[in-house]
Design a protein around this motif. Structure first.
Motif, PDB file in Angstrom:
ATOM      1  N   SER A 199       0.870  -1.187   0.000  1.00 22.12           N
ATOM      2  CA  SER A 199       0.000   0.000   0.000  1.00 22.12           C
ATOM      3  C   SER A 199       0.898   1.226   0.000  1.00 22.12           C
ATOM      4  N   GLN A 200       1.463   1.500  -1.175  1.00 21.87           N
ATOM      5  CA  GLN A 200       2.561   2.466  -1.254  1.00 21.87           C
ATOM      6  C   GLN A 200       2.141   3.904  -0.956  1.00 21.87           C
ATOM      7  N   GLN A 201       0.831   4.177  -0.915  1.00 27.96           N
ATOM      8  CA  GLN A 201       0.410   5.529  -0.546  1.00 27.96           C
ATOM      9  C   GLN A 201       0.837   5.869   0.881  1.00 27.96           C
ATOM     10  N   ARG A 202       1.035   4.859   1.705  1.00 24.82           N
ATOM     11  CA  ARG A 202       1.507   5.096   3.077  1.00 24.82           C
ATOM     12  C   ARG A 202       2.858   5.806   3.080  1.00 24.82           C
ATOM     13  N   SER A 203       3.611   5.653   1.992  1.00 18.10           N
ATOM     14  CA  SER A 203       4.923   6.291   1.892  1.00 18.10           C
ATOM     15  C   SER A 203       4.889   7.567   1.057  1.00 18.10           C
TER      16      SER A 203
END
Length: 469
Positions: A199-203
């Motif tokens: 869930s790359q939006q966390r980064s």
């Protein structure tokens, strides 16, 4: 090694079976022994501070010794798997030594790409290829695996990888069903592994800023959330076509037990090598009930995930799910115990996938490369322009995983986060398919007396013969 022997080596302990009403109630009691306190307690650090990213520098910028490098294998070598390799290959200290896929042409494409990268780094080119993931997990030299298979394979591979003492980067959504997600949590914590969900939006900087701003209370208490993700899955309607000789279709199916699932190239998009022609579409398995969870999970694992983080619901979730259309409800609606209501609807007049937090002192909107607030002075910087595909090649998220492998600390999207977001998406689809409200207790991880919801395939389904979880 004999295939049956290898699989038996990693066999998971809980056999999923069809049950009557009494058995369902008894099984729910067993499954729900993992209550929320235990669920959060698996993590030594808990879920606090998960949105704070460590420094990009590895070991404070000091050149890493060979013993500090992370040796990786990749399982699932389609469009997403190749994108993940592109990201990991930019992380200092990463070595890639193996790949696995059920389609031989994709194995060869991956081998060529990895060995070309190795040559550029003045490393002797070698990347071993496997058809069966168990053979890759048998390798003692591999520290971590990246899993980018269709969702119905995530749980089996992730659990087996943990039992083989590998750290895991697994694409979102973390699992296909609720109970699979819970089983991955157990496996990660029981084996002391690091797991990062893709869930790359966390980064992403704009999402990190949004989470911090909402949590700070600067725009007041959250009352409602608009999260646009898209439609739920539809029944599989692709006509059967001949299975190509390059594809192990039986292995692609894996645990799926629906006899109506037949091969169609949209489910496993073909490629060619000479000349190279890559996938023309993302695997369509994600859009159909029999093989995926639709936009509800595909984009919900991004947008619902960020909403949960901002309101402090990581490791928890809504207590009631009301499907679109029930008693005229215009949107899928999810209610939290503290009164917050999240609906699946447009967050701006222009459409697109994103989130709007409606608070007592104002509002905040966030999407990829975009953040806007009713009080512009609260924003640290203006929106960031992103290039096409930037969020599919997300090196900071991969670097965060590599840093976590070194430090043995939680990454920014650990297993409990992936599980709670996956649970939300699955139950939203359960309510949609049952065409009625469904109540869920995040504390006991159960549907209470709702045996119909507990019997739904997205809570737990019977695996195909020879596969078990």
């Amino acid at each position: 090694m004999n295939r049956a022997v290898t699989r038996a080596k990693y066999i998971v302990l809980i056999q999923i079976t069809k049950t009557n009403k009494f058995d369902l109630q008894m099984k729910n009691k067993e499954v729900n022994k993992l209550n929320r306190r235990q669920f959060l307690g698996y993590s030594a650090l808990g879920l606090a501070g998960l949105t704070i990213l460590p420094s990009w520098a590895v070991r404070n910028g000091v050149r890493m010794a060979p013993s500090d490098r992370v040796v990786m294998g990749f399982i699932g070598l389609g469009q997403q798997g190749c994108s993940d390799f592109n990201s990991f290959s930019s992380c200092p200290g990463v070595q890639v030594v193996a790949g696995c896929d059920v389609e031989s042409t994709k194995r060869e494409r991956f081998r060529r790409r990895v060995e070309a990268w190795q040559k550029k780094k003045n490393v002797a080119p070698r990347c071993d290829m496997y058809e069966f993931y168990e053979d890759l997990l048998d390798r003692k030299d591999i520290d971590a695996v990246s899993i980018a298979t269709p969702d119905h394979w995530h749980a089996l591979i992730a659990v087996h990888a943990c039992r083989a003492k590998k750290d895991v980067y697994v694409q979102k959504p973390m699992a296909f069903t609720v109970t699979e997600g819970l089983e991955i949590v157990r496996a990660v914590r029981a084996n002391g592994c690091v797991l990062q969900v893709g869930s790359q939006q966390r980064s992403g900087r704009e999402f990190q800023q949004a989470i911090a701003l909402v949590r700070s209370g600067a725009i007041g208490h959250v009352e409602t959330i608009y999260a646009k993700v898209g439609d739920p899955p539809t029944p599989l309607n692709l006509p059967e076509q001949p299975i190509p000789a390059t594809l192990n279709w039986n292995q692609w199916l894996g645990p799926l037990n629906d006899p109506n699932i037949r091969y169609h190239p949209d489910l496993c998009p073909p490629i060619t090598l000479d000349p190279e022609q890559n996938e023309k579409l993302w695997g369509a398995w994600r859009w159909y009930r029999e093989t995926g969870n639709g936009y509800t999970a595909d984009w919900g694992a991004h947008m619902f995930d960020i909403a949960q983080a901002a309101i402090g619901m990581d490791g928890s979730g809504p207590c009631e799910f009301i499907p679109k259309g029930y008693n005229g409800a215009p949107y899928l609606t999810m209610k939290y115990q503290d009164g917050i209501v999240m609906t699946e609807q447009n967050f701006t007049e222009k459409g697109g996938n994103g989130i709007k937090f409606n608070c007592t002192k104002g509002w905040l909107k966030v999407a990829r490369g975009y953040i806007e607030c009713s009080d512009p002075s609260l924003l640290a910087k203006e929106e960031e322009k992103i290039a096409a595909g930037q969020y599919e090649v997300s090196s900071p998220h991969m670097q965060n995983f590599i840093d976590a492998v070194h430090t043995r600390r939680n990454p920014v999207a650990p297993v409990e986060v992936g599980c709670s977001t996956n649970t939300l998406c699955c139950i939203a689809n359960i309510a949609t398919e049952l065409q009625r409200p469904v109540r869920w207790d995040p504390a006991t991880l159960s549907f209470g007396d709702d045996t119909e919801a507990a019997a739904h395939r997205l809570y737990r389904y019977e695996y195909r013969k020879t596969f078990s979880l």
